[in-house]
Design an enzyme around this catalytic site. Structure first.
Site, mmCIF file in Angstrom:
data_model
loop_
_atom_site.group_PDB
_atom_site.id
_atom_site.type_symbol
_atom_site.label_atom_id
_atom_site.label_comp_id
_atom_site.label_asym_id
_atom_site.label_seq_id
_atom_site.Cartn_x
_atom_site.Cartn_y
_atom_site.Cartn_z
ATOM 1 C CB CYS A 1 43.401 35.872 35.165
ATOM 2 S SG CYS A 1 43.072 37.201 36.339
ATOM 3 C CB CYS B 1 39.769 43.909 34.945
ATOM 4 S SG CYS B 1 40.710 42.630 34.182
ATOM 5 C CB THR C 1 42.648 38.177 41.131
ATOM 6 O OG1 THR C 1 41.791 37.045 41.168
ATOM 7 C CG2 THR C 1 43.215 38.321 39.732
ATOM 8 C CD GLU D 1 43.663 33.781 41.413
ATOM 9 O OE1 GLU D 1 44.381 32.831 41.018
ATOM 10 O OE2 GLU D 1 43.099 34.569 40.635
ATOM 11 C CG HIS E 1 35.134 41.417 38.314
ATOM 12 N ND1 HIS E 1 36.144 42.024 37.594
ATOM 13 C CD2 HIS E 1 35.672 40.247 38.759
ATOM 14 C CE1 HIS E 1 37.218 41.259 37.615
ATOM 15 N NE2 HIS E 1 36.963 40.174 38.307
ATOM 16 C CE1 TYR F 1 35.591 37.781 36.129
ATOM 17 C CE2 TYR F 1 35.268 35.454 35.757
ATOM 18 C CZ TYR F 1 35.779 36.474 36.521
ATOM 19 O OH TYR F 1 36.483 36.189 37.655
ATOM 20 C CB CYS G 1 39.280 38.805 30.690
ATOM 21 S SG CYS G 1 38.299 37.888 31.896
ATOM 22 C CD GLU H 1 39.868 34.410 37.470
ATOM 23 O OE1 GLU H 1 40.372 34.270 36.349
ATOM 24 O OE2 GLU H 1 40.271 35.244 38.292
#
Ligand code: SF4
Ligand code: FE
Length: 485
Positions: free
Chosen positions: A100, A104, A191, A260, A295, A299, A302, A450
């Protein structure tokens, strides 16, 4: 051109004066901390690729605010093409880092806040949108990373914010002054918190009028007095502290990681021109929905990019083990690819079915974005399972890379962990450790956990699929066909 280089970005983070704690100790600089550095380097790649002739077309965009070329990670999406490019950019970043890369969430939050502040102003005559545009212009001009601070600690999940035994379990306004407000609370699982220049705070869920002190949205610089960061531990994170020959092998992903942290707001003052919502409860639900959908589509970029690296690692270990031509191994690689591309297809389709909001910014198709994320809660586990199947148990039983360098036993590790002739044992160990990291170690945090909980847990996606999928329309379709009035 307002686009920082990766060195300029790292320098700008180094200059922040923050109160950071990690494993019980105060940390002076996150930049030089071995646990945190891999995540900084992953975020820094979003700057580096914006200057790369091969990728800058994807990593940059023309700002609708200033007309300047800006980093796409700060861009407000104004077309289906913008959204499609975003998914492609995120896949590329996943392919390059395997983790990650954190930037974003802020991008998606800025897009949600942009259209939400516009809607509030239209109805209430406020000036939140103007303030947010000023903030956003600075973010674009100075090429900043913005932390998307939405998730509150939440305490007792059966109680609303105002019913909690401790009112600070949801971030709220504790004092209103003429020149601004004072807020208290925390945001959890943040994040990229320590790799960000600004913290953009939003409420975490729809609120009723009695909880209006919790309906607050604002941005503060990451080094604002009173903010405390507490760094989150990750599986196998101590391997990042290892040094010496062979330690890179043990890390699995020797270059990059995610991050995180808990961000505590200990009576922070927020000046009025940085407040983007205050008490407007009816706009909180739509804001949360918009951010979640942006978001959830992300996913499909990413995690697919990370999946590409895991498929690559699985095909490599099959080659190194001498099993690549075995028919069931070939089928398993196809299965991984099929599952991975399904998630990508869902992400791209959510972009291609996007529609404009009143502000002119585009919003993704909410059903497809949630279908995308819901599939991401499941398919990476199937991909990771196949990776472990093909890799074999050696993935978790091989000795340390340091043993490979040992004068006493190095030759034995070299001899007995060799695969096919012509491939150095060292390379075989590296790939096995990469799969271990992605499926069980630090990388698994991003690829698996995640994937379940980031951007909302699976049930949250099911709720939105139900809300937006218009079942009544589907009932009418069949009634029309069979002839029911
Ligand atoms: Fe970006 Fe993916 Fe990380 Fe979210 S999980 S911040 S979309 S890389
Ligand atoms: Fe995430």
């Amino acid at each position: 051109m307002p686009i920082k280089t990766s060195d300029e970005y790292i320098d700008s983070i180094r200059q922040l004066k923050r109160k950071i704690y990690c494993m019980g100790e105060r940390v002076e600089s996150s930049v030089d901390h071995p646990l945190m550095r891999p995540s900084l380097d992953a975020a820094a790649l979003t700057y580096e690729l914006a200057h790369d002739p091969e990728h800058k077309e994807l990593l940059t965009a023309k700002s609708t605010l200033t007309g300047d070329t800006v980093n796409r990670f700060t861009h407000i999406v104004h077309s289906k093409e913008d959204l499609t490019k975003k998914v492609k950019m995120l896949r590329l970043m996943g392919q390059k880092t395997g983790v990650c890369f954190q930037r974003c969430a802020g991008l998606d939050a800025m897009n949600a806040v942009y259209s939400s502040t516009y809607d509030i102003d239209q109805k209430q005559g406020t000036e939140y949108h103007k303030r947010f545009r000023n903030f956003l212009t600075r973010v674009q001009q100075e090429d900043m990373i913005v932390d998307a601070a939405m998730t509150d600690p939440k305490g007792d999940r059966s109680l609303s914010p105002g019913q909690q035994a401790d009112p600070d379990l949801f971030l709220h306004i504790v004092e209103e002054r003429k020149e601004g407000i004072v807020v208290r609370g925390a945001k959890a699982h943040q994040t990229g918190a320590l790799n960000s220049h600004e913290i953009l705070v939003m409420p975490t869920m729809a609120l009723k009028e009695e909880d209006k002190q919790y309906a607050v949205m604002f941005a503060v610089p990451a080094d604002t007095e009173g903010i405390v960061y507490i760094y989150g531990r990750q599986p196998s994170d101590l391997r990042s502290l290892d040094t010496g020959d062979g330690s890179d092998i043990d890390k699995g992903n020797p270059k990059y990681g995610g991050q995180e942290a808990l961000i505590v707001f200990d009576d922070i003052f927020v000046p009025r021109d940085r407040i983007f919502m205050m008490h407007e409860c009816e706009f909180v639900g739509p804001l949360v929905e918009r951010f979640a959908c942006y978001h959830r589509m992300s996913y499909g970029g990413c995690k697919v990019g990370v999946g590409d690296t895991i498929i690559g690692a699985t095909a490599s270990i099959a080659e190194y083990n001498g099993t690549e031509k075995v028919s069931h191994i070939k089928e398993k690689i196809v299965e991984m690819t099929y599952l991975n591309e399904l998630m990508y297809a869902a992400g791209l389709s959510a972009a291609s079915e996007a529609a404009p909001l009143p502000s002119g910014a585009y919003w993704v198709d909410p059903v497809l974005a949630n279908v995308c994320k819901l599939s991401v809660t499941e398919l990476p586990f199937q991909i990771a399972r196949i990776a472990q199947d093909v890799a074999g148990g050696a993935m978790v039983t091989i000795p340390s890379g340091k043993d490979l360098h040992s004068p006493e036993v190095g030759h034995l590790v070299e001899k007995y962990f060799k695969g096919v002739d012509g491939v150095p044992t060292r390379d075989r160990l590296k790939i096995l450790r990469y799969i271990e990291n992605a499926c069980l170690g630090r990388g698994a945090l991003a690829y698996l956990t995640e994937s379940v909980h980031g951007a909302g847990s699976p049930q949250a996606q099911r709720v939105m699929i139900r809300r937006f999928s218009n079942i009544e329309h589907k009932k009418r379709l069949v009634r029309d066909i069979v002839g029911i009035d």
